[in-house]
Enzyme design. Structure first.
Site, PDB file in Angstrom:
ATOM      1  N   GLY A 298      -2.940 -19.672  14.594  1.00 57.53           N
ATOM      2  CA  GLY A 298      -1.598 -19.509  14.018  1.00 57.53           C
ATOM      3  C   GLY A 298      -1.088 -20.802  13.417  1.00 57.53           C
ATOM      4  O   GLY A 298      -1.656 -21.321  12.454  1.00 57.53           O
TER       5      GLY A 298
ATOM      6  N   LYS B 116       0.802  -1.225   0.000  1.00 58.54           N
ATOM      7  CA  LYS B 116       0.000   0.000   0.000  1.00 58.54           C
ATOM      8  C   LYS B 116       0.835   1.276   0.000  1.00 58.54           C
ATOM      9  O   LYS B 116       0.565   2.213  -0.742  1.00 58.54           O
ATOM     10  CB  LYS B 116      -0.872  -0.045   1.268  1.00 58.54           C
ATOM     11  CG  LYS B 116      -2.000   0.927   1.273  1.00 58.54           C
ATOM     12  CD  LYS B 116      -2.866   0.599   2.476  1.00 58.54           C
ATOM     13  CE  LYS B 116      -3.801   1.699   2.829  1.00 58.54           C
ATOM     14  NZ  LYS B 116      -4.488   1.405   4.091  1.00 58.54           N
TER      15      LYS B 116
ATOM     16  N   ILE C 193      -1.202 -23.780  14.622  1.00 53.67           N
ATOM     17  CA  ILE C 193      -1.900 -25.015  15.027  1.00 53.67           C
ATOM     18  C   ILE C 193      -2.826 -25.471  13.897  1.00 53.67           C
ATOM     19  O   ILE C 193      -3.671 -24.703  13.442  1.00 53.67           O
ATOM     20  CB  ILE C 193      -2.721 -24.782  16.320  1.00 53.67           C
ATOM     21  CG1 ILE C 193      -1.794 -24.401  17.472  1.00 53.67           C
ATOM     22  CG2 ILE C 193      -3.546 -26.009  16.667  1.00 53.67           C
ATOM     23  CD1 ILE C 193      -2.523 -24.075  18.777  1.00 53.67           C
TER      24      ILE C 193
ATOM     25  N   LYS D 122      -8.644 -13.520   9.804  1.00 58.02           N
ATOM     26  CA  LYS D 122      -9.771 -14.084  10.555  1.00 58.02           C
ATOM     27  C   LYS D 122     -10.980 -13.173  10.547  1.00 58.02           C
ATOM     28  O   LYS D 122     -12.115 -13.614  10.472  1.00 58.02           O
ATOM     29  CB  LYS D 122      -9.353 -14.404  11.994  1.00 58.02           C
ATOM     30  CG  LYS D 122      -9.019 -13.182  12.831  1.00 58.02           C
ATOM     31  CD  LYS D 122      -7.774 -13.328  13.664  1.00 58.02           C
ATOM     32  CE  LYS D 122      -6.556 -12.873  12.940  1.00 58.02           C
ATOM     33  NZ  LYS D 122      -5.370 -12.723  13.762  1.00 58.02           N
TER      34      LYS D 122
ATOM     35  N   LYS E 144     -12.130 -16.133  15.656  1.00 59.88           N
ATOM     36  CA  LYS E 144     -11.580 -17.489  15.553  1.00 59.88           C
ATOM     37  C   LYS E 144     -12.608 -18.514  16.046  1.00 59.88           C
ATOM     38  O   LYS E 144     -12.727 -19.605  15.480  1.00 59.88           O
ATOM     39  CB  LYS E 144     -10.292 -17.585  16.371  1.00 59.88           C
ATOM     40  CG  LYS E 144      -9.173 -16.721  15.784  1.00 59.88           C
ATOM     41  CD  LYS E 144      -8.015 -16.557  16.753  1.00 59.88           C
ATOM     42  CE  LYS E 144      -6.905 -15.716  16.150  1.00 59.88           C
ATOM     43  NZ  LYS E 144      -5.888 -15.326  17.139  1.00 59.88           N
TER      44      LYS E 144
ATOM     45  N   GLU F  21      -1.146  -4.634  19.942  1.00 59.08           N
ATOM     46  CA  GLU F  21      -1.157  -3.426  19.111  1.00 59.08           C
ATOM     47  C   GLU F  21      -1.238  -2.201  20.019  1.00 59.08           C
ATOM     48  O   GLU F  21      -1.644  -2.299  21.174  1.00 59.08           O
ATOM     49  CB  GLU F  21      -2.427  -3.415  18.237  1.00 59.08           C
ATOM     50  CG  GLU F  21      -2.650  -4.668  17.446  1.00 59.08           C
ATOM     51  CD  GLU F  21      -1.831  -4.679  16.175  1.00 59.08           C
ATOM     52  OE1 GLU F  21      -1.567  -3.589  15.647  1.00 59.08           O
ATOM     53  OE2 GLU F  21      -1.436  -5.764  15.754  1.00 59.08           O
TER      54      GLU F  21
HETATM   55  N1  LIG Z   1       0.793 -10.999  12.951  1.00 63.74           N
HETATM   56  C1  LIG Z   1       0.398 -12.224  13.329  1.00 63.74           C
HETATM   57  O1  LIG Z   1       1.022 -12.867  14.190  1.00 63.74           O
HETATM   58  C2  LIG Z   1      -0.806 -12.864  12.679  1.00 63.74           C
HETATM   59  C3  LIG Z   1      -1.222 -14.147  13.083  1.00 63.74           C
HETATM   60  C4  LIG Z   1      -2.308 -14.757  12.448  1.00 63.74           C
HETATM   61  C5  LIG Z   1      -2.972 -14.074  11.442  1.00 63.74           C
HETATM   62  N2  LIG Z   1      -2.563 -12.814  11.084  1.00 63.74           N
HETATM   63  C6  LIG Z   1      -3.293 -12.134  10.017  1.00 63.74           C
HETATM   64  O2  LIG Z   1      -2.415 -11.963   8.899  1.00 63.74           O
HETATM   65  C7  LIG Z   1      -2.775 -10.780   8.192  1.00 63.74           C
HETATM   66  C8  LIG Z   1      -1.535  -9.903   8.036  1.00 63.74           C
HETATM   67  O3  LIG Z   1      -1.081  -9.530   9.323  1.00 63.74           O
HETATM   68  P1  LIG Z   1       0.359  -8.841   9.531  1.00 63.74           P
HETATM   69  O4  LIG Z   1       0.632  -8.957  10.997  1.00 63.74           O
HETATM   70  O5  LIG Z   1       1.335  -9.381   8.561  1.00 63.74           O
HETATM   71  O6  LIG Z   1       0.023  -7.314   9.185  1.00 63.74           O
HETATM   72  P2  LIG Z   1       1.059  -6.104   8.994  1.00 63.74           P
HETATM   73  O7  LIG Z   1       2.407  -6.476   9.504  1.00 63.74           O
HETATM   74  O8  LIG Z   1       0.395  -4.891   9.531  1.00 63.74           O
HETATM   75  O9  LIG Z   1       1.192  -5.956   7.393  1.00 63.74           O
HETATM   76  C9  LIG Z   1       0.095  -5.596   6.609  1.00 63.74           C
HETATM   77  C10 LIG Z   1       0.525  -5.506   5.159  1.00 63.74           C
HETATM   78  O10 LIG Z   1      -0.659  -5.291   4.392  1.00 63.74           O
HETATM   79  C11 LIG Z   1      -0.386  -4.262   3.438  1.00 63.74           C
HETATM   80  N3  LIG Z   1      -1.667  -3.639   3.084  1.00 63.74           N
HETATM   81  C12 LIG Z   1      -2.595  -3.053   3.892  1.00 63.74           C
HETATM   82  N4  LIG Z   1      -3.659  -2.656   3.163  1.00 63.74           N
HETATM   83  C13 LIG Z   1      -3.401  -2.986   1.882  1.00 63.74           C
HETATM   84  C14 LIG Z   1      -4.116  -2.855   0.667  1.00 63.74           C
HETATM   85  N5  LIG Z   1      -5.328  -2.288   0.635  1.00 63.74           N
HETATM   86  N6  LIG Z   1      -3.534  -3.322  -0.475  1.00 63.74           N
HETATM   87  C15 LIG Z   1      -2.308  -3.899  -0.458  1.00 63.74           C
HETATM   88  N7  LIG Z   1      -1.582  -4.067   0.668  1.00 63.74           N
HETATM   89  C16 LIG Z   1      -2.127  -3.621   1.822  1.00 63.74           C
HETATM   90  C17 LIG Z   1       0.586  -3.335   4.144  1.00 63.74           C
HETATM   91  O11 LIG Z   1       1.231  -2.580   3.153  1.00 63.74           O
HETATM   92  P3  LIG Z   1       2.460  -1.581   3.479  1.00 63.74           P
HETATM   93  O12 LIG Z   1       3.648  -2.483   3.707  1.00 63.74           O
HETATM   94  O13 LIG Z   1       2.595  -0.773   2.254  1.00 63.74           O
HETATM   95  O14 LIG Z   1       2.073  -0.805   4.703  1.00 63.74           O
HETATM   96  C18 LIG Z   1       1.490  -4.358   4.858  1.00 63.74           C
HETATM   97  O15 LIG Z   1       2.500  -4.818   3.974  1.00 63.74           O
HETATM   98  C19 LIG Z   1      -3.907 -10.122   9.000  1.00 63.74           C
HETATM   99  O16 LIG Z   1      -5.148 -10.518   8.464  1.00 63.74           O
HETATM  100  C20 LIG Z   1      -3.752 -10.738  10.388  1.00 63.74           C
HETATM  101  O17 LIG Z   1      -4.978 -10.779  11.102  1.00 63.74           O
HETATM  102  C21 LIG Z   1      -1.490 -12.195  11.669  1.00 63.74           C
END
Ligand SMILES: NC(=O)c1ccc[n+]([C@@H]2O[C@H](COP(=O)([O-])OP(=O)(O)OC[C@H]3O[C@@H](n4cnc5c(N)ncnc54)[C@H](OP(=O)(O)O)[C@@H]3O)[C@@H](O)[C@H]2O)c1
Length: 391
Positions: free
Chosen positions: A124, A37, A126, A95, A196, A181
Site C-alpha cells: 500500500g 464498466k 509503504i 499486484k 506481493k 471481501e
Molecule cells: N482496495 C485497496 O485497499 C487496494 C490496496 C492496494 C492495491 N489495490 C489494487 O487496486 C486495484 C483497484 O482496487 P479497488 O479496491 O479500487 O477496486 P474496486 O473498488 O472494486 O473498483 C474497481 C473499479 O474497476 C472498474 N472496472 C472493473 N473492470 C473494469 C474493466 N474491464 N474496464 C474498466 N473498468 C473496470 C470498476 O468499474 P465500475 O465502477 O463500473 O464497477 C470499478 O470502478 C486492484 O488491482 C487492487 O488489487 C487495492
C-alpha cells in the site's frame, strides 16, 4: 512534462486518487478521462468524465499516462499492454497482474521503451519497490520479510485479543469492517501476500518466480489451542511474507508465523503493514504504514505519477546480475506444527525442539526444509496448523 492521465477504474483507489490529486498542489497532471464498466452505477463526478470504451483512452493521443486501477487482472493486462504499445507510460496498483504476468510486462517495457510503475501493488502506502530498486542496490540484502496483508493481520490481531471467539468470528468482523471481501480466499489463503512476495523477490533478489513456487499456506486452520500455544511460547501469530538469502540461494514463503512478543513485527496490529529489510551493513530497518485503503494506496499511485515527471523507470539491475541468487527451499527452517499425532510423526524433522502431546492437542516444534514441509501430508491437511518460528 505535463501529465495527461487516462484513468481505468473509479472504485476505492480510483476515487482515492481523484481526491489526493485534487489536494496536491504543483503536480502538473490532471485526469482527462475515466473508463469504468457498469453503465448503471451512479458516479460522484460529471458524466462527461466517464467512458465505457477503453479505446477512448487508449487511442487518445493527448493522454500520455494510463493509470490502471481496476479489479480484474486479465482485463488489466489487456489495457496495460495496449497502452504501452500506444506509447503511454503506465501506473498500476494491480499486484495479481504484475505478479502473474511479470516476464511479459518486462518484455513490454523493453520492446515499447515505456515505463511501468507499480509501487501501490505491494505494501500500500509503504515505499518498498523504489527503495529496493534504488536504495538497496549496493547494500547486500540478506532478507526482506513482513506483514503485507492487512486483512489477515486484522484477523490475527482480533484472535490474539479474544481467542475464544474463534477464526470464523474474527473473519466475519473483518468483513463487516470492509477489510475482507465477501469471498475472502485471496487474503486468507495467502494469495494476495504471495503476489506481493513475488514482486519483492524480483526487486530484492533479482529472480522472477512463478507464484506457485512460493511456499504458501493460509490462516484458516488456526484454533484457540494454537493461540494458547503461541501465547505460552511468548509469541504473537502473524501471516509473514519472507524472502531470505541463504548462501547463494534464496527462499520465498507466505506462512503463518509465531513471532516473539519482543519483536517489532509482533506489535504491528490490525490493518497495518510492515516490511523489515535485513542489510549486511545497514542492519535491520523497518518500514511501517497503511497497507490498503483509498488514500494510503492512492498516495503510492500519486508518487509513481510524480516520478514519471522526471522520467523515472525501474531499471531491474538485480535481474541483470549474472550471479543473482537462485531459488532454493532446501535450507532448514524452524516450524510449529499442530495436528494429529500420526501426521506429526511422519514429518522429516532434522531436529525436534518441543514435542508437546496432551489430550487437548499436540504440536511439535522442529527444523526441516521448506521443501520437505511443503511435500508433507501435514502441509496439505486441513487438520494441521503450521507456522514458522521467528527467532
Ligand atoms: N482496495 C485497496 O485497499 C487496494 C490496496 C492496494 C492495491 N489495490 C489494487 O487496486 C486495484 C483497484 O482496487 P479497488 O479496491 O479500487 O477496486 P474496486 O473498488 O472494486 O473498483 C474497481 C473499479 O474497476 C472498474 N472496472 C472493473 N473492470 C473494469 C474493466 N474491464 N474496464 C474498466 N473498468 C473496470 C470498476 O468499474 P465500475 O465502477 O463500473 O464497477 C470499478 O470502478 C486492484 O488491482 C487492487 O488489487 C487495492
Amino acid at each position: 512534462m505535463n501529465l495527461n492521465l487516462g484513468l481505468f477504474g473509479f472504485g476505492c483507489i480510483g476515487q482515492g486518487l481523484w481526491d489526493v490529486l485534487h489536494r496536491t498542489n504543483g503536480l502538473r497532471s490532471s485526469i482527462a478521462r475515466i473508463c469504468v464498466k457498469d453503465r448503471k452505477k451512479s458516479r460522484p463526478l460529471s458524466q462527461d468524465y466517464f467512458t465505457y470504451d477503453k479505446d477512448d483512452i487508449l487511442n487518445d493521443p493527448e493522454i500520455n499516462v494510463v493509470v490502471e486501477l481496476i479489479d480484474d487482472a486479465d482485463a488489466a493486462f489487456d489495457i496495460v499492454s495496449k497502452a504501452m504499445r500506444q506509447g503511454k507510460a503506465v501506473v498500476t496498483a494491480n499486484k495479481k497482474m504484475v505478479a502473474t504476468r511479470f516476464r511479459e510486462l518486462l518484455d513490454l517495457q523493453t520492446s515499447t521503451g515505456m515505463p511501468l510503475l507499480y509501487e501501490a501493488s505491494t505494501g500500500g502506502s509503504i515505499p518498498i519497490i523504489r527503495n529496493l530498486e534504488e536504495y538497496y542496490d549496493n547494500d547486500l540484502l540478506s532478507g526482506v520479510e513482513g506483514i503485507v496483508n492487512g486483512t489477515t493481520n486484522y484477523i490475527f490481531t482480533q484472535l490474539m485479543e479474544n481467542p475464544e471467539r474463534g477464526y470464523a468470528h474474527a473473519l466475519a468482523e473483518a468483513q463487516a469492517k470492509g477489510f475482507a471481501e465477501s469471498n475472502p480466499s485471496l487474503d486468507v489463503d495467502g494469495w494476495d501476500a504471495t503476489y506481493k512476495t513475488l514482486i519483492i523477490a524480483a526487486h530484492s533478489m533479482g529472480s522472477v518466480l512463478d507464484p506457485r513456487q512460493i511456499v504458501r499456506r493460509g490462516i484458516s486452520h488456526i484454533t484457540p489451542f494454537d493461540i494458547a500455544a503461541a501465547r505460552s511460547l511468548g509469541c504473537t501469530v502473524k501471516l509473514l511474507s519472507r524472502v531470505l538469502l541463504h548462501g547463494n540461494g534464496f527462499s520465498a514463503s507466505v506462512l503463518p508465523a509465531l513471532i516473539p512478543n519482543s519483536d517489532s513485527l509482533a506489535n504491528i496490529n490490525n490493518e497495518m503493514n510492515a516490511i523489515r529489510l535485513h542489510g549486511a551493513f545497514s542492519d535491520d530497518q523497518l518500514l511501517v504504514g497503511k497497507g490498503a485503503g483509498a488514500h494510503p494506496t492512492a498516495s503510492a499511485v500519486l508518487s509513481d505519477i510524480s516520478a514519471l515527471r522526471y522520467s523515472y523507470r525501474y531499471e531491474y539491475k538485480k535481474l541483470q546480475q549474472a550471479d543473482a541468487p537462485v531459488f532454493n527451499i532446501g535450507n532448514p527452517v524452524r516450524v510449529f506444527v499442530r495436528g494429529p499425532k500420526e501426521l506429526l510423526n511422519e514429518l522429516p524433522f532434522s531436529d525436534v525442539h518441543v514435542d508437546h502431546r496432551t489430550s487437548s492437542g499436540s504440536y511439535r516444534i522442529g527444523d526441516l526444509s521448506l521443501l520437505d514441509l511443503s511435500r508433507s501430508f501435514a502441509f496439505n491437511s486441513e487438520t494441521c496448523f503450521i507456522a514458522t518460528m521467528v527467532e
